[in-house]
Design an enzyme around this catalytic site. Structure first.
Site, short mmCIF file in Angstrom:
data_model
loop_
_atom_site.label_atom_id
_atom_site.label_comp_id
_atom_site.label_asym_id
_atom_site.label_seq_id
_atom_site.Cartn_x
_atom_site.Cartn_y
_atom_site.Cartn_z
N ALA A 118 0.86 -1.19 0.00
CA ALA A 118 0.00 0.00 0.00
C ALA A 118 0.90 1.23 0.00
CB ALA A 118 -0.90 0.02 1.23
N LYS A 119 0.35 2.36 -0.27
CA LYS A 119 1.08 3.63 -0.13
C LYS A 119 0.05 4.73 -0.01
CE LYS A 119 5.42 4.86 -0.08
NZ LYS A 119 6.53 4.02 0.44
N GLY A 120 0.40 5.78 0.71
CA GLY A 120 -0.54 6.89 0.84
C GLY A 120 0.20 8.18 1.04
#
Ligand code: NAD
Length: 429
Positions: A118-120
């Site tokens: 994931a990445k944000g």
């Protein structure tokens, strides 16, 4: 008719379809023929599972409000909860998060961690925000993401311009909503609230573990290698000290202000004292100053890239004078440079293997939090070494067996783990 509508839909670029996501996808496509993954599985993995965009209103110190765009992209939950950093940067976009999330999937799978990627992040200029504004931004971002993050769903960590303090605010905001302390919601937090000993050093030490394994396979002694390290932060600074601790000599280092070099080996303790006092390498009196471009072309055995993406390109790769490139940073070598270095017989130790020490010790942090049982430094270091060595051996052996570059081997090893799991689970329903 439905089929026609579908094909028309496919012609409209999707929201995350940016140049960086296209690069991540191109790497996936290059590795795919070697990964024996079913077509349906490959098709699923070309897309992030979930991409969330929110807008975050923050009261500024002057009393007015500013609304920041913010993102979280989860690429694959096939192997477990998704995992990845939160970055605060003016370039954050859905496509950047989607690309980095996909790379995190392969990295976690390569290390055999029970996670997907994931990445944000929040699109903002973090250096222009006060501590109070950053805290309000972080807390509102966390509240906006409450329904998609969780210790069994998606576990954030620090990334560019976010740190232990950011994670403490995220953990507190999440815990306040739940009504009890949930340390396992984030990793990279302060030790006082369940952070892990050794997390701070993990990526830099992991880089050196991978370099040491490569030296062993090539029949070289790490202690006899001359090393250049670009970037003197959490990854490069730690890696440089660890190289010296293992007997290697560091003949050049650089930070954002430029580089210093000494072919006889730098006195790193003295360099560190200068940085602690002055805030950077600028003006350091006891070595020759070089530009960042010159630093990359210094004669050495091991060139550690631990600053930024796109540092070795088609332009400078022909002049690099090293035997090994170790990617501590994410994406520091362009696709064109990769091909030039391969032609010149220079081994590139790829990012998804070489900088995986950070996410590995993050995994240990999560496991310790879930079990409410904490390990000591020696145990964590030994477990990290075992994980990095296991992944390194699989990548190196696959590369020898199939005649592939180490980067392709690392991607193939990661893609196969996820592909096999998705094949066995089946695509729902
Ligand atoms: P950091 O901010 O602590 O350090 C970055 C260093 O690079 C600083 O010394 C900075 O002065 C230097 N730098 C910036 N621009 C430069 C330039 N043009 N030339 C030379 N040096 C320059 O960041 P970090 O955590 O060490 O991360 C470095 C890289 O490693 C990033 O690509 C990051 O995504 C990657 N990475 C970090 C971790 C981690 O655990 N910290 C894990 C995996 C990957």
């Amino acid at each position: 008719m439905a089929r026609l509508e579908q094909s028309r839909l496919e012609q409209t670029p999707l929201e995350w379809d940016t140049p960086l996501f296209k690069t991540a996808l191109a790497q996936f496509e290059q590795a795919l023929p070697h990964a024996s993954v079913e077509d349906s599985v490959a098709e699923r993995l070309r897309f992030p599972e979930r991409a969330v965009m929110v807008s975050v209103p923050v009261k500024l110190d002057e009393g007015n409000y500013h609304v920041f765009p913010a993102y979280r992209v989860q690429h694959s939950s096939v192997l477990g909860p998704t995992k990845g950093g939160i970055r605060y940067d003016s370039h954050v976009s859905l496509g950047e998060c989607a690309a980095l999330a996909m790379w995190m999937t392969w990295k976690c799978a390569l290390l055999r961690l029970p996670y997907g990627g994931a990445k944000g992040g929040v699109r903002c200029e973090p250096r222009g925000l006060s501590a109070g504004e950053l805290q309000r931004l972080t807390r509102r971002y966390t509240a906006e993401m409450m329904s998609v993050i969780g210790p069994q769903e998606d576990i954030p960590a620090p990334d560019m311009a976010t740190d232990e303090q950011t994670m403490a605010w995220m953990m507190d905001t999440y815990s306040m909503q739940k009504g009890y302390a949930v340390p396992e919601i984030v990793t990279g937090k302060p030790i006082s609230i369940g952070g892990s000993i050794f997390r701070h050093e993990a990526t830099g030490v992991g880089v050196v573990m991978v370099v040491e394994q490569a030296c062993q396979r090539l029949g070289w002694a790490l202690g006899q290698q001359r090393c250049v390290v670009q970037g003197f932060g959490k990854v490069g600074g730690i890696a440089a000290h660890e190289l010296v601790a293992r007997g290697a000599s560091v003949v050049g280092v650089a930070d954002v202000s430029g580089g210093i070099a000494d072919p006889e080996g730098l006195d790193l303790a003295d360099v560190q004292r200068w940085i602690d006092e002055q805030g950077g390498l600028e003006g350091y009196p006891s070595a020759r100053h070089v530009s960042n471009n010159e630093l990359l072309e210094l004669p050495c055995d091991v060139l550690v890239l631990a600053a930024l993406e796109d540092q070795l390109t088609a332009e400078n790769a022909p002049r690099v004078q090293t035997r090994i490139v170790a990617e501590g940073a994410n994406g520091p070598t362009s696709l064109e440079a990769d091909a030039i270095l391969a032609d010149r017989g220079i081994q590139v130790l790829p990012d998804i293997l070489t900088n995986a020490g950070g996410v590995t010790v993050s995994y240990f942090e999560w496991v310790q939090d879930l079990g409410r049982l904490f390990w000591d430094r020696e145990e964590i270091r030994a477990r990290l070494s075992a994980k990095m060595t296991d992944a390194f051996d699989r990548v190196w052996d696959l590369s020898l067996e199939r005649g592939l570059a180490l980067r392709t081997s690392a991607l193939v090893a990661g893609i196969q783990e996820v592909g096999n799991a998705l094949r066995d689970r089946g695509i729902y329903p």
